[in-house]
Design an enzyme around this catalytic site. Structure first.
Site, PDB file in Angstrom:
ATOM      1  N   ILE A 136       0.859  -1.176   0.000  1.00  0.00           N
ATOM      2  CA  ILE A 136       0.000   0.000   0.000  1.00  0.00           C
ATOM      3  C   ILE A 136       0.897   1.228   0.000  1.00  0.00           C
ATOM      4  O   ILE A 136       2.065   1.163   0.373  1.00  0.00           O
ATOM      5  CB  ILE A 136      -0.972   0.014   1.209  1.00  0.00           C
ATOM      6  N   ASP A 137       0.362   2.350  -0.447  1.00  0.00           N
ATOM      7  CA  ASP A 137       1.160   3.569  -0.601  1.00  0.00           C
ATOM      8  C   ASP A 137       1.735   4.055   0.724  1.00  0.00           C
ATOM      9  O   ASP A 137       1.215   3.737   1.799  1.00  0.00           O
ATOM     10  CB  ASP A 137       0.305   4.684  -1.208  1.00  0.00           C
ATOM     11  N   ARG A 138       2.751   4.869   0.619  1.00  0.00           N
ATOM     12  CA  ARG A 138       3.430   5.396   1.807  1.00  0.00           C
ATOM     13  C   ARG A 138       2.461   6.091   2.758  1.00  0.00           C
ATOM     14  O   ARG A 138       2.533   5.906   3.978  1.00  0.00           O
ATOM     15  CB  ARG A 138       4.525   6.393   1.375  1.00  0.00           C
TER      16      ARG A 138
END
Length: 304
Positions: A136-138
Site C-alpha cells: 500500500i502507498d506510503r
C-alpha cells in the site's frame, strides 16, 4: 540486457524523449545517465540526449542489471494485528514506505520486518522485497500481510491474482457524493505523459473495479468505504478522482493544496483484510483500527 529500436515515424524527435516513450519503466533522467555512460548507441555510435532522430536510425540501449542492495534490519516498532509461523499482518502507519527504493533506502517496513523475523521471510520477491506479496502507498495506513515462507507467498499471490482477497478501505473524499453507493469500473494504466501517475485514460489500461458506499456526509466532504475487486496501483485514488471526488489530502490526483491544515497525504486506510489462510484453508479476517489522525479528522469535520 539490451533493447533495440528502429526509427520509423519519429524522425526529428529527441532521442531521450523517444526512449522515454518506448521504455516507460525507465525515467528520462536514467536514460540521460545511460547516454553519459555510452550505453545508448545510434548506428553503433554514442550520441547526446539532444540528438534528433533520422529515419531508419538503429538504436541500441544497454540496461545494466540492477545491483541488489543489502537490506539492514532496523528496530522499528510494528503494530502487529496477527502473526503465526506462515504470515504476519501489520497495521502500517502513515509515511512508512513498504520496501526500499531510490530515495527511501531505510526506515521501510521491510527494514522493520528484517529485524522482527528476517530469517523467516519468503525470498520469492528477492533481496529488496522479502515476504512482500502486496503493498500500500506510503501515506495509506492499515492492514498489510507479509509472508514468512514461499508456500504462503505462492498461495497468497494466487489469491491476489484471482481477486479473492477481501480488501475494504475507508477514505474521506472531496465533495458530496449524492448516491448511497456505486461502482467505478474503469481500466487503469500508466499516465500517458506523467510516468509517476496512473490514469483511467491509458490505452493499455488493465481492468479495475472499485465499489464504494457512503458512511457519512460532511457538506463539502464525504466519508466512504471502498471494496476492491482488483488491486491496481493507486486504484482508489485514481477511480475516485475520475468521478470528481478525489481523496482529501491527495495532492497528486486532487487539488494541489490540501484544505485541511497539517494533513499529509491522502486520507485512506486499509481497514479490513480477509484471506484464505495458506496452511489451514480457513478464512481469516483482520481489522485495522483507524489511526489517530483519521479519527481526529472525522471529529473536526462533524463539528463544522
Amino acid at each position: 540486457m539490451s533493447e533495440y529500436f528502429t526509427v520509423e515515424n519519429e524522425a526529428g524527435m529527441r532521442i531521450d524523449k523517444y526512449l522515454a516513450l518506448r521504455l516507460p519503466e525507465i525515467s528520462r533522467s536514467h536514460i540521460q545517465k545511460l547516454m553519459k555512460d555510452d550505453l545508448i548507441m545510434v548506428n553503433q555510435k554514442p550520441v547526446k540526449a539532444n540528438y534528433r532522430l533520422s529515419l531508419s536510425d538503429r538504436i541500441q540501449v544497454v540496461i545494466p542489471e540492477p545491483k541488489e542492495p543489502e537490506i539492514l534490519p532496523e528496530d522499528i516498532p510494528l503494530d502487529i494485528l496477527y502473526e503465526d509461523r506462515d504470515i504476519i499482518i501489520i497495521n502500517k502507519p502513515k509515511q512508512m514506505v513498504v520496501h526500499p527504493a531510490p530515495g527511501h533506502p531505510s526506515g521501510t517496513l521491510v527494514n522493520a520486518m528484517m529485524y522482527h523475523c528476517g530469517h523467516e521471510l519468503s525470498g520469492i520477491n528477492g533481496v529488496t522485497r522479502p515476504g512482500i506479496v502486496h503493498r500500500i502507498d506510503r501515506d495509506t495506513t492499515g492492514s498489510l500481510v507479509v509472508c514468512k515462507n514461499d508456500m504462503a507467498h505462492q498461495k497468497l499471490a494466487e489469491q491476489l491474482k484471482e481477486h479473492s482477497i477481501t480488501r475494504i478501505y475507508e477514505a474521506v473524499v472531496h465533495g458530496n457524493i449524492k448516491e448511497l453507493e456505486g461502482t467505478v469500473n474503469a481500466p487503469i494504466g500508466r499516465h500517458p505523459t506523467d510516468r509517476k501517475k496512473m490514469s483511467v485514460h491509458a490505452k493499455q489500461g488493465r481492468s479495475a473495479v472499485t465499489h464504494y458506499h457512503v458512511l457519512e456526509r460532511f457538506g463539502g466532504f464525504t466519508y466512504i468505504q471502498c471494496r476492491l475487486e482488483t488491486g491496481r496501483t493507486h486504484q482508489i485514488r485514481v477511480h475516485m478522482a475520475s468521478i470528481g471526488h478525489p481523496l482529501l489530502g491527495d495532492t497528486v490526483y486532487g487539488p494541489s493544496r490540501c484544505p485541511v491544515k497539517g494533513l499529509q497525504g491522502q486520507t485512506l486506510h486499509a481497514k479490513i483484510l480477509g484471506i484464505i489462510h495458506p496452511r489451514t484453508g480457513e478464512y481469516l479476517e483482520v481489522q485495522a483500527p483507524l489511526p489517530e489522525y483519521f479519527v481526529d479528522l472525522l471529529q473536526k469535520l462533524s463539528i463544522k
